[in-house]
Design a protein around this motif. Sequence first.
Motif, PDB file in Angstrom:
ATOM      1  N   PHE A 112     -70.479  -4.705  52.038  1.00  0.00           N
ATOM      2  CA  PHE A 112     -69.192  -5.284  52.448  1.00  0.00           C
ATOM      3  C   PHE A 112     -69.328  -6.762  52.833  1.00  0.00           C
ATOM      4  CE2 PHE A 112     -68.030  -0.844  52.845  1.00  0.00           C
ATOM      5  CZ  PHE A 112     -66.729  -0.859  52.362  1.00  0.00           C
TER       6      PHE A 112
ATOM      7  N   ILE B 297     -67.827  -9.583  50.776  1.00  0.00           N
ATOM      8  CA  ILE B 297     -66.407  -9.940  50.860  1.00  0.00           C
ATOM      9  C   ILE B 297     -66.084 -10.534  52.227  1.00  0.00           C
ATOM     10  CG2 ILE B 297     -64.042  -9.042  50.726  1.00  0.00           C
ATOM     11  CD1 ILE B 297     -65.196  -6.745  48.992  1.00  0.00           C
ATOM     12  N   PHE B 298     -66.529  -9.851  53.285  1.00  0.00           N
ATOM     13  CA  PHE B 298     -66.066 -10.234  54.616  1.00  0.00           C
ATOM     14  C   PHE B 298     -66.719 -11.510  55.151  1.00  0.00           C
ATOM     15  CE2 PHE B 298     -64.969  -5.636  54.636  1.00  0.00           C
ATOM     16  CZ  PHE B 298     -63.599  -5.817  54.756  1.00  0.00           C
TER      17      PHE B 298
ATOM     18  N   GLU C 224     -61.734   5.888  62.650  1.00  0.00           N
ATOM     19  CA  GLU C 224     -60.778   6.524  61.738  1.00  0.00           C
ATOM     20  C   GLU C 224     -61.108   6.114  60.300  1.00  0.00           C
ATOM     21  OE1 GLU C 224     -55.953   7.084  61.364  1.00  0.00           O
ATOM     22  OE2 GLU C 224     -56.785   5.710  62.820  1.00  0.00           O
ATOM     23  N   LEU C 225     -61.065   7.091  59.407  1.00  0.00           N
ATOM     24  CA  LEU C 225     -61.409   6.802  58.009  1.00  0.00           C
ATOM     25  C   LEU C 225     -60.261   6.050  57.328  1.00  0.00           C
ATOM     26  CD1 LEU C 225     -63.754   7.417  56.002  1.00  0.00           C
ATOM     27  CD2 LEU C 225     -62.312   9.242  55.122  1.00  0.00           C
ATOM     28  N   VAL C 226     -60.560   4.861  56.842  1.00  0.00           N
ATOM     29  CA  VAL C 226     -59.568   4.104  56.082  1.00  0.00           C
ATOM     30  C   VAL C 226     -60.113   3.909  54.670  1.00  0.00           C
ATOM     31  CG1 VAL C 226     -58.500   2.873  57.997  1.00  0.00           C
ATOM     32  CG2 VAL C 226     -60.561   1.959  56.956  1.00  0.00           C
ATOM     33  N   ASN C 227     -59.242   3.512  53.770  1.00  0.00           N
ATOM     34  CA  ASN C 227     -59.692   3.415  52.382  1.00  0.00           C
ATOM     35  C   ASN C 227     -60.286   2.046  52.062  1.00  0.00           C
ATOM     36  OD1 ASN C 227     -60.198   4.161  49.785  1.00  0.00           O
ATOM     37  ND2 ASN C 227     -58.127   3.783  49.048  1.00  0.00           N
ATOM     38  N   LEU C 228     -61.332   1.697  52.788  1.00  0.00           N
ATOM     39  CA  LEU C 228     -62.077   0.490  52.447  1.00  0.00           C
ATOM     40  C   LEU C 228     -63.303   0.963  51.677  1.00  0.00           C
ATOM     41  CD1 LEU C 228     -61.901  -1.656  55.701  1.00  0.00           C
ATOM     42  CD2 LEU C 228     -61.013  -2.283  53.479  1.00  0.00           C
ATOM     43  N   GLN C 229     -63.106   1.191  50.394  1.00  0.00           N
ATOM     44  CA  GLN C 229     -64.178   1.771  49.584  1.00  0.00           C
ATOM     45  C   GLN C 229     -64.642   0.777  48.538  1.00  0.00           C
ATOM     46  OE1 GLN C 229     -63.295   4.890  46.640  1.00  0.00           O
ATOM     47  NE2 GLN C 229     -64.651   6.207  47.815  1.00  0.00           N
ATOM     48  N   ILE C 230     -65.951   0.684  48.399  1.00  0.00           N
ATOM     49  CA  ILE C 230     -66.474  -0.181  47.337  1.00  0.00           C
ATOM     50  C   ILE C 230     -67.508   0.590  46.520  1.00  0.00           C
ATOM     51  CG2 ILE C 230     -66.109  -2.479  48.307  1.00  0.00           C
ATOM     52  CD1 ILE C 230     -68.942  -2.278  49.368  1.00  0.00           C
TER      53      ILE C 230
ATOM     54  N   VAL D 144     -64.467  -3.712  44.065  1.00  0.00           N
ATOM     55  CA  VAL D 144     -63.446  -2.687  44.329  1.00  0.00           C
ATOM     56  C   VAL D 144     -63.287  -1.727  43.137  1.00  0.00           C
ATOM     57  CG1 VAL D 144     -62.100  -3.937  46.039  1.00  0.00           C
ATOM     58  CG2 VAL D 144     -61.623  -4.308  43.633  1.00  0.00           C
TER      59      VAL D 144
ATOM     60  N   ASP E 181     -60.668  -0.016  42.110  1.00  0.00           N
ATOM     61  CA  ASP E 181     -59.234   0.290  42.088  1.00  0.00           C
ATOM     62  C   ASP E 181     -58.512  -0.815  41.319  1.00  0.00           C
ATOM     63  OD1 ASP E 181     -56.946   1.808  43.911  1.00  0.00           O
ATOM     64  OD2 ASP E 181     -56.446  -0.283  43.476  1.00  0.00           O
TER      65      ASP E 181
ATOM     66  N   SER F  78     -56.340  -3.307  43.468  1.00  0.00           N
ATOM     67  CA  SER F  78     -57.191  -4.174  44.291  1.00  0.00           C
ATOM     68  C   SER F  78     -57.890  -5.217  43.428  1.00  0.00           C
ATOM     69  CB  SER F  78     -58.224  -3.343  45.048  1.00  0.00           C
ATOM     70  OG  SER F  78     -57.576  -2.450  45.912  1.00  0.00           O
TER      71      SER F  78
ATOM     72  N   LEU G 178     -54.406   4.768  40.902  1.00  0.00           N
ATOM     73  CA  LEU G 178     -54.899   3.423  40.608  1.00  0.00           C
ATOM     74  C   LEU G 178     -56.418   3.327  40.690  1.00  0.00           C
ATOM     75  CD1 LEU G 178     -52.171   1.467  42.570  1.00  0.00           C
ATOM     76  CD2 LEU G 178     -52.578   1.265  40.134  1.00  0.00           C
TER      77      LEU G 178
END
Lengths: 162, 492
Positions: free
Chosen positions: B3, B6-7, B65-71, B125, B127, B130, B186
Amino acid sequence: MIIQIILLSGLVLFSILAILLKDLLKSALSLAVASLFLGIIFFRLGAPYAGVFEISVVAGLITVLFALTVALTRKDSEVQEARLTRLVFPLFFVIFLIIDGLVMKSLLQQVPALPTGPETGSFGEVLWKARTFDLVAQLGVILAGVLAVLALFRKKEEDKDE
Amino acid sequence: MVFSFIFIPLLIAACLPLIGKVSKKIIPDVLTNTTLAFLLLNSILLVKPVFSRGSLLQNINWFGELVNLQIALDGFSLLMLFTISLVSLCITLFSIDYLKHYGHQANFYALLLVMVAGMNGLVLVPDLFSVYLFLEVAAVASYALVAFGLGPEELEASFKYLMLSVVASAFILLSITVIFGLTGSLSFQAVARGLQDLNASLVLGVCLAFFIMGFGLKAALVPFHAWLPDAHPSAPAPISAMLSGLLIKVSGIYALFRIVYSVVGMTPALSKVLMAMGAISIVVAALLALGQNDVKRMLAYSSISQVGYIILGLAIGTPLGIAGGLFHLFNHAVAKGLLFLNSGSIQHITGTRNLNELGGLGKKVPVTAGTNLIGALSIAGVPPLAGFWSKLIIIIALIQADHFGYALVAILASILTLWYYLLIQRKAFFGPLNDRWLKIKEAPFWMTAANVILALLCLLVGIFFSPVFKTWIAPAADALARGVQQVLMWGI
């Protein structure tokens, strides 16, 4: 049904405002409100992804970029709206409502129902849990827009200093 | 760890304008170069895990909490991350001295880091939407960077680039919308799975046509190339290097072939269309390059021609062809980065890019001349430089796949490439020295150092071709050659 009519009327009203207003900032904000109405309509029609994209990208991201650019580039003088705009707008709106009332109901009945897609979930779930990366990318676009404005309008600032 | 690609650049880019108020030069220089050096190191450290596991799928938790930040990272994306970090680092090293001319280093570096973050995001990403958004992140930053000089030429080029790029984005978005309508999803995995069960070849064909138009515009493939010969020469030299070396490859070639191979699946008809477009680009752009007097404009046409080689190799569809295309992508990123930076050095030294005004510079600036020669010969495909091997692999792959006509085009166009690069050498660095250039001296240290590093890379990758190929190119080619199965296997 009443809510749907209010939303659709709001969408048309603010879309027309976005076109007719001469003040770019007001025009951009009208577009944002129109997008917000459209996003809610999408969501109510069972398309939460389209609703989230509409609200977060068009109502959120693009408005920030518009507002930022307008704020940094416009002159201080107030923009006077043309008298014609103020007269034409209500006329436009009334004509639209008449056409809508006469035509749309029968037209909509002819449209086949869309098959239900696999996209599900509340607005919050779609925005925060399913499309989280889109928010990061949107922050990136806003940051790029801010930096672009800072870089491209730097000469103007220097001229002012001189 | 993944990550950070990107960050970290986004975070540093957000801080740089504020840091620029305190320190106009040193801290922005150090911070940007350190960031990119870290990303380069990070990409090298990821070789082992990707090599052993084939692909990495990572998720982030947001406060538990699980969020959809998937790579998703596989060999293909890792090669792109490595190329982006490596070439960007050399470009920012060059910029340390080059930007004295422009000023406003902090803003420049911030935009450049946003562009890097956008490209890294696009590569990582899994997706479609994205991908589109990160494409826009990189694009918005690049419009501003092309116009950074604020001259009429730069602004016009930026506007032209913006207009054609928006058309490209519209085609891409339209295609994504239709695919979303077809499959209801997507993410690469779900779309790939959905399209396998779907019998909608006509609609899918239209989507692919839109993707080719959109990404073809981004990659400046003939006949979608009109913006590139204006945008690339007008930009500051480091940005020309970023655009020609990286952006057209990431937002054009990577995105197109990731979707074609891993999401939709390559078909013989699609292969034929892409190969024909690649071959036309090679020849048309090489012929157009011959007539140019502006060094950077000639290099811009050369980029279109070399993108043609990459597309030709990747579109063959055989593992060897894909490997050749990817190897040429890497070699071209390094060599074209070098040549654009070198043209910046020439302009810095002499104040002109017009080949007719130059001449005999080799005697006064041997390092600039030498590095230019290495870059030019590498792209032209002269042994033992890196570009020779990648072109050779593409030609062998074409012959193996019985595409003798395309192989002949690739060989003949290589001679054309050598011809126009030798024209640059003859007009700029050889022949009698013009009296105007009697007092010139080499470009400042960091500009020359960046040129030397990239020239050494062209040379060393050519000499140590085998380990480079095994470490970076082969895993990337395997990831693409596996086709749709590659994304279906992610996370398993």
